[in-house]
Motif scaffolding. Structure first.
Motif, PDB file in Angstrom:
ATOM      1  N   THR A  81       0.852  -1.252   0.100  1.00 18.56           N
ATOM      2  CA  THR A  81       0.005  -0.017   0.116  1.00 18.56           C
ATOM      3  C   THR A  81       0.898   1.460   0.039  1.00 18.56           C
ATOM      4  OG1 THR A  81      -0.253   0.416   2.381  1.00 18.56           O
ATOM      5  CG2 THR A  81      -1.574  -1.082   1.453  1.00 18.56           C
ATOM      6  N   LEU A  82       0.275   2.213  -0.370  1.00 14.69           N
ATOM      7  CA  LEU A  82       0.919   3.603  -0.288  1.00 14.69           C
ATOM      8  C   LEU A  82       1.601   3.835   1.012  1.00 14.69           C
ATOM      9  CD1 LEU A  82      -0.875   5.933  -2.800  1.00 14.69           C
ATOM     10  CD2 LEU A  82       1.058   4.854  -3.146  1.00 14.69           C
ATOM     11  N   ASP A  83       0.774   3.363   2.092  1.00 10.66           N
ATOM     12  CA  ASP A  83       1.133   3.693   3.742  1.00 10.66           C
ATOM     13  C   ASP A  83       2.539   3.076   3.935  1.00 10.66           C
ATOM     14  OD1 ASP A  83      -0.836   5.349   4.116  1.00 10.66           O
ATOM     15  OD2 ASP A  83      -2.259   4.011   4.831  1.00 10.66           O
ATOM     16  N   ASP A  84       2.748   1.842   3.087  1.00  7.12           N
ATOM     17  CA  ASP A  84       3.978   1.007   3.443  1.00  7.12           C
ATOM     18  C   ASP A  84       5.171   1.726   2.847  1.00  7.12           C
ATOM     19  OD1 ASP A  84       2.384  -1.008   4.523  1.00  7.12           O
ATOM     20  OD2 ASP A  84       2.222  -2.160   2.523  1.00  7.12           O
ATOM     21  N   LEU A  85       5.025   2.776   2.230  1.00  2.59           N
ATOM     22  CA  LEU A  85       6.352   3.400   1.599  1.00  2.59           C
ATOM     23  C   LEU A  85       6.752   4.513   2.718  1.00  2.59           C
ATOM     24  CD1 LEU A  85       5.236   3.994  -1.976  1.00  2.59           C
ATOM     25  CD2 LEU A  85       6.675   2.361  -1.355  1.00  2.59           C
ATOM     26  N   ALA A  86       6.074   4.865   3.565  1.00  4.08           N
ATOM     27  CA  ALA A  86       6.464   5.878   4.475  1.00  4.08           C
ATOM     28  C   ALA A  86       7.893   5.616   5.169  1.00  4.08           C
ATOM     29  CB  ALA A  86       5.384   6.137   5.642  1.00  4.08           C
ATOM     30  N   GLY A  87       8.702   6.636   5.031  1.00  3.58           N
ATOM     31  CA  GLY A  87      10.011   6.409   5.648  1.00  3.58           C
ATOM     32  C   GLY A  87      10.876   5.529   4.807  1.00  3.58           C
ATOM     33  N   LYS A  88      10.367   5.053   3.632  1.00  3.79           N
ATOM     34  CA  LYS A  88      11.093   4.278   2.751  1.00  3.79           C
ATOM     35  C   LYS A  88      12.200   5.089   1.755  1.00  3.79           C
ATOM     36  CE  LYS A  88       9.898   0.252   4.192  1.00  3.79           C
ATOM     37  NZ  LYS A  88       8.636   0.478   5.135  1.00  3.79           N
ATOM     38  N   PRO A  89      13.284   4.610   1.453  1.00  7.71           N
ATOM     39  CA  PRO A  89      14.277   5.306   0.577  1.00  7.71           C
ATOM     40  C   PRO A  89      13.950   5.323  -0.774  1.00  7.71           C
ATOM     41  CG  PRO A  89      14.952   3.100   0.943  1.00  7.71           C
ATOM     42  CD  PRO A  89      13.949   3.203   1.710  1.00  7.71           C
ATOM     43  N   LEU A  90      13.881   6.630  -1.189  1.00  8.10           N
ATOM     44  CA  LEU A  90      13.245   7.092  -2.636  1.00  8.10           C
ATOM     45  C   LEU A  90      14.577   7.351  -3.492  1.00  8.10           C
ATOM     46  CD1 LEU A  90      11.325   7.767  -4.723  1.00  8.10           C
ATOM     47  CD2 LEU A  90      11.132   9.948  -3.855  1.00  8.10           C
ATOM     48  N   VAL A  91      14.640   7.128  -4.791  1.00  7.21           N
ATOM     49  CA  VAL A  91      15.581   7.424  -5.701  1.00  7.21           C
ATOM     50  C   VAL A  91      14.708   8.243  -6.809  1.00  7.21           C
ATOM     51  CG1 VAL A  91      17.088   6.665  -7.384  1.00  7.21           C
ATOM     52  CG2 VAL A  91      16.805   5.493  -5.391  1.00  7.21           C
ATOM     53  N   TYR A  92      15.071   9.347  -6.846  1.00 10.28           N
ATOM     54  CA  TYR A  92      14.499  10.427  -7.710  1.00 10.28           C
ATOM     55  C   TYR A  92      15.265  11.646  -7.904  1.00 10.28           C
ATOM     56  CZ  TYR A  92      10.078  12.294  -9.918  1.00 10.28           C
ATOM     57  OH  TYR A  92       9.144  12.806 -10.669  1.00 10.28           O
ATOM     58  N   PHE A  93      14.498  12.983  -8.549  1.00  6.61           N
ATOM     59  CA  PHE A  93      15.272  13.974  -8.670  1.00  6.61           C
ATOM     60  C   PHE A  93      15.540  14.939  -7.429  1.00  6.61           C
ATOM     61  CE2 PHE A  93      13.044  13.014 -13.013  1.00  6.61           C
ATOM     62  CZ  PHE A  93      14.068  13.433 -13.645  1.00  6.61           C
ATOM     63  N   THR A 124      18.831   2.487  -8.511  1.00  8.81           N
ATOM     64  CA  THR A 124      17.946   1.505  -8.224  1.00  8.81           C
ATOM     65  C   THR A 124      18.346  -0.011  -8.412  1.00  8.81           C
ATOM     66  OG1 THR A 124      16.170   3.420  -8.718  1.00  8.81           O
ATOM     67  CG2 THR A 124      15.464   0.866  -8.589  1.00  8.81           C
ATOM     68  N   ARG A 125      18.829  -0.365  -9.632  1.00  8.11           N
ATOM     69  CA  ARG A 125      19.281  -1.334  -9.807  1.00  8.11           C
ATOM     70  C   ARG A 125      20.479  -1.677  -8.579  1.00  8.11           C
ATOM     71  NH1 ARG A 125      21.528  -2.227 -15.575  1.00  8.11           N
ATOM     72  NH2 ARG A 125      21.344  -4.155 -15.109  1.00  8.11           N
ATOM     73  N   GLY A 126      21.263  -0.885  -8.243  1.00  8.50           N
ATOM     74  CA  GLY A 126      22.159  -1.167  -7.379  1.00  8.50           C
ATOM     75  C   GLY A 126      21.750  -1.143  -5.787  1.00  8.50           C
ATOM     76  N   GLY A 127      20.252  -1.245  -5.625  1.00  8.17           N
ATOM     77  CA  GLY A 127      19.860  -1.452  -4.338  1.00  8.17           C
ATOM     78  C   GLY A 127      19.899  -0.305  -3.316  1.00  8.17           C
ATOM     79  N   ALA A 128      19.967   0.956  -4.044  1.00  7.08           N
ATOM     80  CA  ALA A 128      19.716   2.309  -3.232  1.00  7.08           C
ATOM     81  C   ALA A 128      18.356   2.427  -2.597  1.00  7.08           C
ATOM     82  CB  ALA A 128      20.415   3.490  -4.146  1.00  7.08           C
ATOM     83  N   GLY A 129      17.311   1.662  -3.153  1.00  7.40           N
ATOM     84  CA  GLY A 129      16.046   2.030  -2.724  1.00  7.40           C
ATOM     85  C   GLY A 129      15.115   2.048  -3.667  1.00  7.40           C
ATOM     86  N   PHE A 130      13.946   2.577  -3.522  1.00 10.02           N
ATOM     87  CA  PHE A 130      12.854   2.313  -4.375  1.00 10.02           C
ATOM     88  C   PHE A 130      12.817   3.705  -5.611  1.00 10.02           C
ATOM     89  CE2 PHE A 130      11.214   0.275  -0.574  1.00 10.02           C
ATOM     90  CZ  PHE A 130      10.794  -0.815  -0.983  1.00 10.02           C
ATOM     91  N   GLY A 131      12.910   3.220  -6.887  1.00  9.74           N
ATOM     92  CA  GLY A 131      13.171   4.338  -7.827  1.00  9.74           C
ATOM     93  C   GLY A 131      11.787   4.577  -8.367  1.00  9.74           C
TER      94      GLY A 131
END
Length: 302
Positions: free
Chosen positions: A184-196, A232-239
């Motif tokens: 769920t979207l709530d599960d993403l809270a606090g999770k690592p993001l790869v983005y701009f 993301t491919r290297g495992g830095a988080g969710f891209g």
């Protein structure tokens, strides 16, 4: 007092104006015509003296046509067509330099392959790409064409919607072996993001996409979308990645496609005088061919 008709405009001066209009710079126009910067400036001044007004004005990083210059451009294009007709052939070649400003992903996935296909037919057409992710408010001086994300607000330029592309949430298979996949979207809270880089991102459509995954923490941020894919491919988080760049990698898994499925538009911005160049017209045709061919990948259909 007798009044004598004004002498006809100099064809050479008009061709100089045409080169300045297409390149946005005196130096680049001079390189194309084999003239130095001083001669270009003198020819423009001579044309302005005869027309009785300014034909170009300073813009950000270059020159742009005034309303008088835009009217004079029509005469300049007539001169170019007349000279071209002197040696016209059925197999007349297309040549010239095209300057494109575009996003990293569009440049690599669409523009570069389109140019490769075009050069098979017209090897004398060249392309220079400056990569940038921005929403155009006024077209960048010196660029013939600009591709941006989101509908641009421009003056004295033409804006055309090119295509849409899908943005999704991805993680590497290795990362998911070590961390539970969100459901769920709530599960993403606090999770690592790869983005701009958020502070450097001024594109409404891309900001909206970020808000689709609330509460995430920046892990790796970059202005380059290919860095997002590799991190993301290297495992830095969710891209948060374009599907057309992520889907070809078997080590990436798209997550919650029904919940995180943003569609973003590519828009083309072009100066009207650039659209009249044969090389630019040929490149736009090649772009359209490429976009038609890769539309399923752009929209995330494997």
């Amino acid at each position: 007092m007798a009044h004598f008709p004004a002498p006809p405009l100099s064809a050479d001066d008009l061709l100089v104006l045409l080169a300045v209009a297409r390149t946005g710079r005196y130096t680049t126009a001079g390189q194309q015509l084999g003239l130095n910067h001083t001669t270009i400036a003198r020819r423009i001044s001579a044309l302005e003296a005869q027309l009785g007004g300014r034909v170009v004005s300073r813009a950000d990083g270059g020159w742009e046509l005034t309303p008088l210059g835009t009217r004079a451009l029509t005469a300049a294009e007539d001169v170019e067509r007349a000279l071209g007709g002197l040696d016209a052939r059925d197999d007349a070649r297309v040549e010239g330099l095209i300057r494109l400003s575009a996003t990293d992903g569009f440049s690599g996935f669409v523009a570069a392959p389109a140019m490769a296909a075009l050069q098979e037919r017209h090897p004398d057409v060249r392309l220079e790409i400056v990569t940038a992710t921005r929403q155009a408010s006024q077209q960048r001086a010196g660029a013939d064409l600009e591709v941006v994300v989101g509908r641009p607000q421009v003056r004295r330029a033409r804006a055309v919607h090119l295509a849409d592309y899908a943005l999704g949430l991805y993680a590497s298979r290795d990362y998911l072996r070590r961390h539970p996949a969100p459901e769920t979207l709530d599960d993403l809270a606090g999770k690592p993001l790869v983005y701009f880089i958020e502070s450097m991102l001024h594109v409404d459509s891309l900001d909206d996409a970020r808000r689709a995954v609330p509460g995430m923490t920046d892990a790796v941020a970059s202005t380059n979308v290919y860095v997002h894919v590799d991190a993301t491919r290297g495992g830095a988080g969710f891209g948060l990645l374009p599907a057309f760049l992520a889907d070809p990698h078997d080590d990436l898994v798209r997550l919650m496609p029904d919940l995180v499925a943003q569609r973003l538009p590519y828009w083309l911005v072009a100066r009207p005088e650039a659209l009249r160049q044969p090389a630019v017209a040929a490149f736009l045709d090649a772009l359209q061919e490429r976009l038609v061919a890769v539309r399923p990948q752009l929209l995330g259909a494997r």
